[in-house]
Design a protein around this motif. Structure first.
Motif, short mmCIF file in Angstrom:
data_model
loop_
_atom_site.label_atom_id
_atom_site.label_comp_id
_atom_site.label_asym_id
_atom_site.label_seq_id
_atom_site.Cartn_x
_atom_site.Cartn_y
_atom_site.Cartn_z
N ILE A 127 48.29 32.98 47.68
CA ILE A 127 47.38 33.77 48.62
C ILE A 127 45.98 33.61 48.55
CG2 ILE A 127 46.93 36.30 49.03
CD1 ILE A 127 49.48 37.21 47.69
N CYS A 128 45.40 33.57 47.72
CA CYS A 128 43.77 33.51 47.75
C CYS A 128 43.36 32.38 47.99
CB CYS A 128 43.28 33.94 46.21
SG CYS A 128 43.43 32.67 44.93
N GLN A 129 44.00 31.25 47.83
CA GLN A 129 43.41 29.78 48.15
C GLN A 129 42.31 29.27 47.12
OE1 GLN A 129 43.41 28.69 52.24
NE2 GLN A 129 45.21 29.96 52.80
N LYS B 99 44.54 39.95 52.81
CA LYS B 99 46.07 39.58 52.49
C LYS B 99 46.31 39.86 51.40
CE LYS B 99 48.80 35.45 53.08
NZ LYS B 99 49.02 33.93 53.13
N GLY B 100 45.44 39.61 50.38
CA GLY B 100 45.77 40.24 48.90
C GLY B 100 46.00 41.72 48.83
N THR C 248 49.34 42.51 50.54
CA THR C 248 50.61 41.87 49.83
C THR C 248 50.86 43.13 48.77
OG1 THR C 248 50.08 39.50 50.19
CG2 THR C 248 51.45 39.79 48.33
N CYS D 199 44.77 34.22 42.29
CA CYS D 199 45.92 35.16 42.22
C CYS D 199 46.96 34.31 41.80
CB CYS D 199 46.20 35.57 43.83
SG CYS D 199 46.95 34.32 44.74
N LEU E 189 37.36 29.16 51.84
CA LEU E 189 37.54 29.60 50.45
C LEU E 189 37.01 28.60 49.44
CD1 LEU E 189 40.56 31.53 50.91
CD2 LEU E 189 38.17 32.42 50.86
N ALA F 273 41.11 36.68 53.32
CA ALA F 273 41.92 36.46 52.08
C ALA F 273 42.23 37.64 51.45
CB ALA F 273 41.40 35.20 51.42
N HIS G 59 51.27 40.23 42.97
CA HIS G 59 49.89 40.59 43.02
C HIS G 59 49.29 40.21 41.74
CE1 HIS G 59 49.65 44.56 41.59
NE2 HIS G 59 50.81 44.63 41.93
N SER H 151 49.50 33.27 43.33
CA SER H 151 50.71 33.51 44.02
C SER H 151 50.65 33.13 45.60
CB SER H 151 50.68 35.25 44.24
OG SER H 151 50.51 35.78 43.06
#
Lengths: 358, 122
Positions: free
Chosen positions: A38-40, B49-50, B53, A34, A342, B46, B60, A36
């Motif tokens: 977020i996704c880790q 969350k994406g 967002t 991502c 993740l 996760a 995104h 950003s």
């Protein structure tokens, strides 16, 4: 302008450039998605230097404590040396067996003296190496109060390592180990938080460590440990756990036997079902789940639905599975590592798989 | 300059507050929870969350193609408008629980609604 050291090479970052963008610009491949925060997917670890707080804000506290950070959100002001999770060459160290006794008919307690300076948390695990077999065992000891590490080894039918540890390894034997590894341990973030600990079989090992670690660190909220076994003979450390409950009014211990039997110092039923029936509302709780993989998976979902935040559920499933991508091709017990999220879970699993008891 | 929806709602902190509540509602919803059987909870959270967002108008990298590919397996299992509606309901209920003003909820619902055809593979 900060410099990033990665796999023996140094790369300069541009103005306001993230570690991910900088490394990628130099042709270094870092898994990402991502970009950003977020996704880790782009999680990395700082080997030297301190990653900026913004790059650690959204990751688990236990990973933060070990200097993991998100490369896409990391715009450092100082030089960093970084590594991808699992890429570290985790060194082997020697440990000598200084104590060995039976906890019950199929679980043996080993106490080992390690090299000085081993820093670990109760509930993490180590990989034991013997004759090209590698298996993981959770750490039941508490470093603040014990100068040895303690492992609970369950005998597995035809298990190569557990058989050897039970039958041949003696006091004085030197073992080879890697670690500590894993993220299933007590973090002193709120001493008043309620803790629910549920384990089956030798899944008691990490919980025995975690409960005593929390108490040693002055945890004042309620701690309730449920230990389950199919038969009453499979229960162990009952006296020690009852004594701990005597000494600490905020600690409670409940033994559970699921395979039926006469009433004794235990309750009849599965530990996870009894625990969740006793505590149907888990909002604000911290939950630790260790042992049988199906139990851990089911209970994780139920604990979440009962209100526990996902970040407050720590799970350590012990499961049998064929291990891919390693030198071992036989079926073995696998450390599920679901305490790590993740990408870290995926990458760490390459070096940290192969669980317990065999 | 007027703030973006994402800023007005409270940015990442708001997403973090919403994600557990939203995911818990979805898992408890008998109409749709079969689509979430056996998935890894951390990975799923996760993804949620994406998605949140995105719905909050935040940074995104979602594309229509991702949405199609990501849900193709579920469409084969029978994912349809009624399930999409159920997710929208859970989203609105989550935001109400967090006391988000009704006009912002409507803005977010419109963003989430825009993915319907891609999610359902049409």
């Amino acid at each position: 302008m900060p410099h990033i050291r990665f796999e023996h090479r140094t790369y300069a970052l541009g103005d306001n450039e993230s570690v991910l963008d900088g490394l990628t610009r130099h042709g270094v491949s870092v898994p990402s998605s991502c970009r950003s925060g977020i996704c880790q997917t782009c999680i990395m670890r700082a080997v030297q230097g301190t990653p900026p707080p913004a790059s650690q804000a959204s990751i688990k506290e236990s990973l933060r404590a070990r200097n993991f950070f998100l490369a896409c959100a990391c715009k450092p002001t100082e030089d960093l040396e970084v590594a991808l999770p699992g890429n570290d060459d985790i060194p082997l160290t020697a440990a000598e067996v200084i104590g060995k006794d039976a906890l019950n008919h199929d679980i043996t307690r080993l106490r080992l003296r390690t090299q000085p300076g081993l820093v670990y948390r109760a509930g993490q695990f180590v990989n034991l190496h013997h004759d090209e077999v590698v298996r993981s065992y959770s750490l039941a000891s508490v470093p603040q109060t014990e100068d040895f590490i303690e492992l609970h080894v369950q005998r597995i039918a035809h298990g190569r390592l557990s058989g050897w540890l039970h039958d041949e390894c003696t006091v004085g034997t030197t073992l080879s180990l890697q670690g500590p590894l894993g993220d299933c341990y007590y973090s002193k973030s709120d001493v008043n938080q309620a803790l629910l600990l549920i384990g089956t079989g030798s899944g008691l090992a990490p919980l025995w460590g975690i409960a005593r670690d929390a108490l040693a660190q002055g945890h004042s909220g309620p701690i309730h440990l449920f230990h389950g076994s199919r038969t009453a003979a499979g229960l162990y450390l009952m006296d020690a756990l009852q004594a701990l409950a005597q000494r600490h009014p905020n600690f409670q211990y409940t033994a559970c036997v699921s395979g039926g039997g006469t009433q004794g110092d235990y309750r009849l039923g599965r530990a996870n079902e009894i625990a969740l029936a006793d505590y149907p509302q888990l909002k604000g709780w911290q939950v630790f789940l260790c042992g049988n993989a199906d139990m851990v998976k089911t209970t994780k979902k139920k604990a979440f639905l009962a209100g526990a935040a996902l970040k407050d559920i720590h799970a350590d499933p012990f499961e049998f599975s064929a291990t891919p991508s390693t030198e071992q091709h036989h079926t073995e017990q696998d450390h599920g590592l679901s305490c790590t999220p993740l990408a870290a879970q995926r990458a760490l699993s390459l070096t940290q798989r192969s669980r317990a008891a065999d | 300059m007027s703030q973006s929806l994402y800023e007005r709602i409270g940015g990442e902190a708001a997403v973090n507050a919403a994600v557990d509540i939203f995911y818990r509602k979805v898992l408890a919803d008998e109409r749709i929870n079969r689509f979430f059987e056996g998935v890894d909870m951390e990975k799923q959270a996760a993804k949620q969350k994406g998605f949140l967002t995105f719905a909050f108008g935040g940074p995104h990298h979602y594309t229509g193609k991702d949405m199609r590919q990501g849900h193709a397996r579920l469409v084969k299992q029978g994912l349809n408008d009624s399930h999409f509606d159920a997710v929208m309901e859970n989203l609105a209920a989550t935001l109400q629980e967090l006391n988000v003003p009704q006009n912002l909820i409507a803005e977010m619902a419109a963003i989430a609604e825009s993915t319907r055809n891609d999610v359902l593979g049409r």
